[in-house]
Design an enzyme around this catalytic site. Structure first.
Site, mmCIF file in Angstrom:
data_model
loop_
_atom_site.group_PDB
_atom_site.id
_atom_site.type_symbol
_atom_site.label_atom_id
_atom_site.label_comp_id
_atom_site.label_asym_id
_atom_site.label_seq_id
_atom_site.Cartn_x
_atom_site.Cartn_y
_atom_site.Cartn_z
ATOM 1 C CG HIS A 72 -2.000 -0.978 1.211
ATOM 2 N ND1 HIS A 72 -3.320 -0.657 1.439
ATOM 3 C CD2 HIS A 72 -1.990 -2.312 0.960
ATOM 4 C CE1 HIS A 72 -4.061 -1.746 1.333
ATOM 5 N NE2 HIS A 72 -3.272 -2.762 1.055
ATOM 6 C CE1 TYR A 200 -5.194 3.739 8.655
ATOM 7 C CE2 TYR A 200 -5.778 3.554 10.978
ATOM 8 C CZ TYR A 200 -5.021 3.153 9.901
ATOM 9 O OH TYR A 200 -4.074 2.160 10.061
ATOM 10 N N PRO A 292 -4.406 0.144 18.719
ATOM 11 C CG PRO A 292 -6.257 -1.119 18.089
ATOM 12 C CD PRO A 292 -5.628 -0.470 19.270
ATOM 13 C CE LYS A 296 4.160 3.027 13.567
ATOM 14 N NZ LYS A 296 4.185 2.572 12.194
ATOM 15 C CE1 TYR A 384 -1.183 3.640 9.539
ATOM 16 C CE2 TYR A 384 -0.184 3.005 7.440
ATOM 17 C CZ TYR A 384 -1.168 2.847 8.398
ATOM 18 O OH TYR A 384 -2.142 1.888 8.229
HETATM 19 P P1 FAD Z 1 1.434 -12.048 21.367
HETATM 20 O O1 FAD Z 1 1.098 -12.056 19.918
HETATM 21 O O2 FAD Z 1 0.370 -11.681 22.334
HETATM 22 O O3 FAD Z 1 1.995 -13.504 21.704
HETATM 23 C C1 FAD Z 1 2.174 -13.957 23.031
HETATM 24 C C2 FAD Z 1 2.063 -15.469 23.052
HETATM 25 O O4 FAD Z 1 2.391 -15.918 24.360
HETATM 26 C C3 FAD Z 1 0.660 -15.957 22.757
HETATM 27 O O5 FAD Z 1 0.672 -16.925 21.736
HETATM 28 C C4 FAD Z 1 0.186 -16.521 24.092
HETATM 29 O O6 FAD Z 1 -0.693 -17.629 23.942
HETATM 30 C C5 FAD Z 1 1.491 -16.913 24.751
HETATM 31 N N1 FAD Z 1 1.432 -16.962 26.223
HETATM 32 C C6 FAD Z 1 0.817 -16.086 27.053
HETATM 33 N N2 FAD Z 1 1.005 -16.436 28.332
HETATM 34 C C7 FAD Z 1 1.768 -17.555 28.323
HETATM 35 C C8 FAD Z 1 2.295 -18.397 29.334
HETATM 36 N N3 FAD Z 1 2.065 -18.140 30.637
HETATM 37 N N4 FAD Z 1 3.017 -19.460 28.981
HETATM 38 C C9 FAD Z 1 3.261 -19.735 27.668
HETATM 39 N N5 FAD Z 1 2.781 -18.971 26.654
HETATM 40 C C10 FAD Z 1 2.045 -17.893 26.973
HETATM 41 N N6 FAD Z 1 0.013 -4.588 15.375
HETATM 42 C C11 FAD Z 1 0.553 -4.141 14.205
HETATM 43 O O7 FAD Z 1 1.772 -4.027 14.118
HETATM 44 N N7 FAD Z 1 -0.199 -3.778 13.127
HETATM 45 C C12 FAD Z 1 -1.554 -3.880 13.158
HETATM 46 O O8 FAD Z 1 -2.210 -3.607 12.152
HETATM 47 C C13 FAD Z 1 -2.168 -4.327 14.389
HETATM 48 N N8 FAD Z 1 -3.510 -4.460 14.488
HETATM 49 C C14 FAD Z 1 -4.039 -5.072 15.585
HETATM 50 C C15 FAD Z 1 -5.389 -5.296 15.592
HETATM 51 C C16 FAD Z 1 -5.945 -5.936 16.681
HETATM 52 C C17 FAD Z 1 -7.433 -6.187 16.657
HETATM 53 C C18 FAD Z 1 -5.143 -6.377 17.786
HETATM 54 C C19 FAD Z 1 -5.730 -7.107 18.965
HETATM 55 C C20 FAD Z 1 -3.796 -6.133 17.776
HETATM 56 C C21 FAD Z 1 -3.225 -5.488 16.692
HETATM 57 N N9 FAD Z 1 -1.871 -5.267 16.628
HETATM 58 C C22 FAD Z 1 -1.318 -4.712 15.491
HETATM 59 C C23 FAD Z 1 -1.002 -5.651 17.755
HETATM 60 C C24 FAD Z 1 -0.294 -6.990 17.557
HETATM 61 O O9 FAD Z 1 -1.242 -7.997 17.245
HETATM 62 C C25 FAD Z 1 0.481 -7.345 18.827
HETATM 63 O O10 FAD Z 1 1.254 -6.238 19.195
HETATM 64 C C26 FAD Z 1 1.406 -8.572 18.608
HETATM 65 O O11 FAD Z 1 0.645 -9.752 18.578
HETATM 66 C C27 FAD Z 1 2.456 -8.680 19.716
HETATM 67 O O12 FAD Z 1 3.214 -9.847 19.530
HETATM 68 P P2 FAD Z 1 3.866 -10.606 20.759
HETATM 69 O O13 FAD Z 1 4.580 -11.768 20.167
HETATM 70 O O14 FAD Z 1 4.606 -9.643 21.588
HETATM 71 O O15 FAD Z 1 2.646 -11.081 21.670
HETATM 72 C C1 DHB Z 2 -5.432 -3.203 10.705
HETATM 73 C C2 DHB Z 2 -5.283 -3.033 12.055
HETATM 74 C C3 DHB Z 2 -4.887 -1.804 12.532
HETATM 75 O O1 DHB Z 2 -4.722 -1.629 13.846
HETATM 76 C C4 DHB Z 2 -4.650 -0.747 11.675
HETATM 77 O O2 DHB Z 2 -4.277 0.449 12.179
HETATM 78 C C5 DHB Z 2 -4.771 -0.932 10.328
HETATM 79 C C6 DHB Z 2 -5.172 -2.170 9.836
HETATM 80 C C7 DHB Z 2 -5.860 -4.518 10.203
HETATM 81 O O3 DHB Z 2 -6.136 -5.402 11.027
HETATM 82 O O4 DHB Z 2 -5.959 -4.695 8.980
#
Ligand code: FAD
Ligand code: DHB
Length: 388
Positions: A72, A200, A292, A296, A384
């Site tokens: 994009h 957005y 979100p 990031k 962004y």
């Molecule tokens: P997580 O993905 O949360 O992984 C942690 C893992 O640890 C999980 O699999 C969990 O099951 C495991 N765990 C937890 N506790 C334990 C335990 N006690 N023992 C063993 N395992 C455990 N980010 C972006 O960059 N761009 C986006 O567009 C964006 N959009 C988002 C939209 C939504 C709706 C949401 C909810 C989040 C979004 N994010 C986005 C954020 C992004 O999804 C998270 O920041 C990302 O998943 C973080 O990764 P992580 O590996 O740190 O943690």
């Molecule tokens: C999506 C999630 C976001 O938080 C965002 O800012 C843009 C796109 C997505 O899930 O596609």
């Protein structure tokens, strides 16, 4: 069991770290509480910065992302019945890619399993011991049996609700937090994308976001009460709300289709410092959360573990812990920039229950400045695409 690095959590942070360490000849074991099927099906992020793409590609796990991800070059800001394009590439020379987080997870799990990496799913009872010594260990239960990993380092990649941050020694810690009092209602829809680029939208009824997943699936979000329940929202009610918030003077309408998934997430900003203590390090959502709006979260998880992998490589190759010692300082620089941007985008685009009429007018004026001032649009675009 003995390994060099014990990693808790198989999200993007834990899996990528394990893979980067493997590429440098460093052994790790990943403990994950959920099943492989569950982590590969959880719908979360969608937007990857160029820097994230580069890290994944250089690590040899970017082939499907490059083939199937959608590049994009701009985003749209919608308010007052009009849409305004922010040309990310013209303003910054960079672009973003929409490629779902669960696909990144699938690619990383496949790479770890292909390399015979040790990845234990459905683990419970994870407990950390001796993280302030040079010989930490992790206790856990897997398939009904108690296990223990002796390691040089323990890395907490277990997300916001994990067990590793609470295991950090309390002294000298500082947490920074902001709750926004609203959430996002997210839906997956079977239909062609309504727009080539992400929209957005700010509306009196609340924020809305039009994103995509594939040529046949859309990802849509709208601001909601975080305590609300998906069962209160029929498909008709969801479409009425989305049409109201996204209505447009040029007659454009969001495409309807079968809604096959609904979820609600709360919005908060959170940073826990320091991100390390002794032989325990935190990465990704375990250490910090962003709302979100700035897309990031996953990008920060990736940049954290890229730093950690460099620090661990220096430790094992050169016997120096200089980079590991500097991890919190290096990581927080980027984390706070992302916290700032995510807070700003959230403040710019959402409705706040306690906003005065003055604050609402200032918010509208700020949006007008962003779309009419090249300098302000460039500042948004730089953050962004992650050019900080
Ligand atoms: P997580 O993905 O949360 O992984 C942690 C893992 O640890 C999980 O699999 C969990 O099951 C495991 N765990 C937890 N506790 C334990 C335990 N006690 N023992 C063993 N395992 C455990 N980010 C972006 O960059 N761009 C986006 O567009 C964006 N959009 C988002 C939209 C939504 C709706 C949401 C909810 C989040 C979004 N994010 C986005 C954020 C992004 O999804 C998270 O920041 C990302 O998943 C973080 O990764 P992580 O590996 O740190 O943690
Ligand atoms: C999506 C999630 C976001 O938080 C965002 O800012 C843009 C796109 C997505 O899930 O596609």
């Amino acid at each position: 069991m003995r390994t060099q690095v014990a990693i808790i959590g198989a999200g993007p942070a834990g899996l990528l770290l394990s893979h980067l360490l493997h590429l440098n000849g460093i052994e790790s074991i990943v403990l994950e509480s959920r099943s492989q099927a569950e982590i590969e099906a959880t719908i979360r992020a969608g937007v990857l910065e160029q820097g994230t793409m580069d890290i994944l590609s250089n690590a040899g796990v970017g082939a499907r992302m490059q083939a199937e991800g959608a590049l994009h070059h701009g985003i749209e800001l919608a308010f007052g019945g009009q849409r305004h394009r922010i040309d990310l590439t013209e303003l910054t020379g960079k672009a973003i890619t929409v490629y779902p987080q669960h696909e990144v997870i699938k690619d990383l799990v496949a790479a770890r399993l292909a390399a015979q990496g040790q990845l234990l799913f459905e683990v419970s009872g994870v407990e950390l011991h001796g993280v302030d010594t040079a010989a930490p260990s992790v206790g856990f239960i897997h398939r009904g049996e108690a296990g223990r990993i002796e390691a040089d380092f323990v890395i907490g990649c277990d997300g916001y609700h994990g067990v590793t941050r609470p295991a950090m020694p309390g002294e000298g810690r500082q947490d920074f937090k902001r709750d926004y009092g609203f959430g996002w209602f997210g839906v997956l829809v079977e239909s062609a994308p309504s727009s080539e680029e992400l929209i957005y939208a700010r509306h009196e009824r609340g924020f809305a976001l039009v994103s995509t997943r594939t040529p046949t699936v859309q990802r849509l979000y709208f601001q909601c009460d975080p305590a609300d329940h998906v069962d209160n929202w029929s498909d008709d009610r969801i479409w009425a709300e989305l049409h109201a918030r996204l209505e447009n003077n040029d007659g454009w309408r969001v495409n309807e289709g079968r809604i096959f998934q609904k979820n609600i997430i709360g919005m908060r900003s959170f940073v826990s410092t320091p991100m390390q203590s002794g032989r325990l390090f935190l990465a990704g959502d375990a250490a910090h959360i962003v709302p979100p709006t700035g897309a990031k979260g996953m990008n920060l998880a990736v940049s954290d573990v890229a730093l950690l992998a460099q620090g661990l490589e220096q430790f094992y190759r050169q016997g120096s812990d200089e980079r590991l010692q500097g991890y919190t300082t290096a990581a927080l620089k980027r984390v706070w920039r992302a916290e700032y941007f995510s807070w700003w985008m959230t403040s710019l685009l959402h409705t706040f229950a306690d906003a005065t009429p003055f604050q609402r007018e200032v918010q509208r004026a700020e949006l007008e400045c962003v779309v009419s001032s090249r300098a302000m649009a460039t500042a948004l675009a730089e953050s962004y695409v992650g050019a900080f």
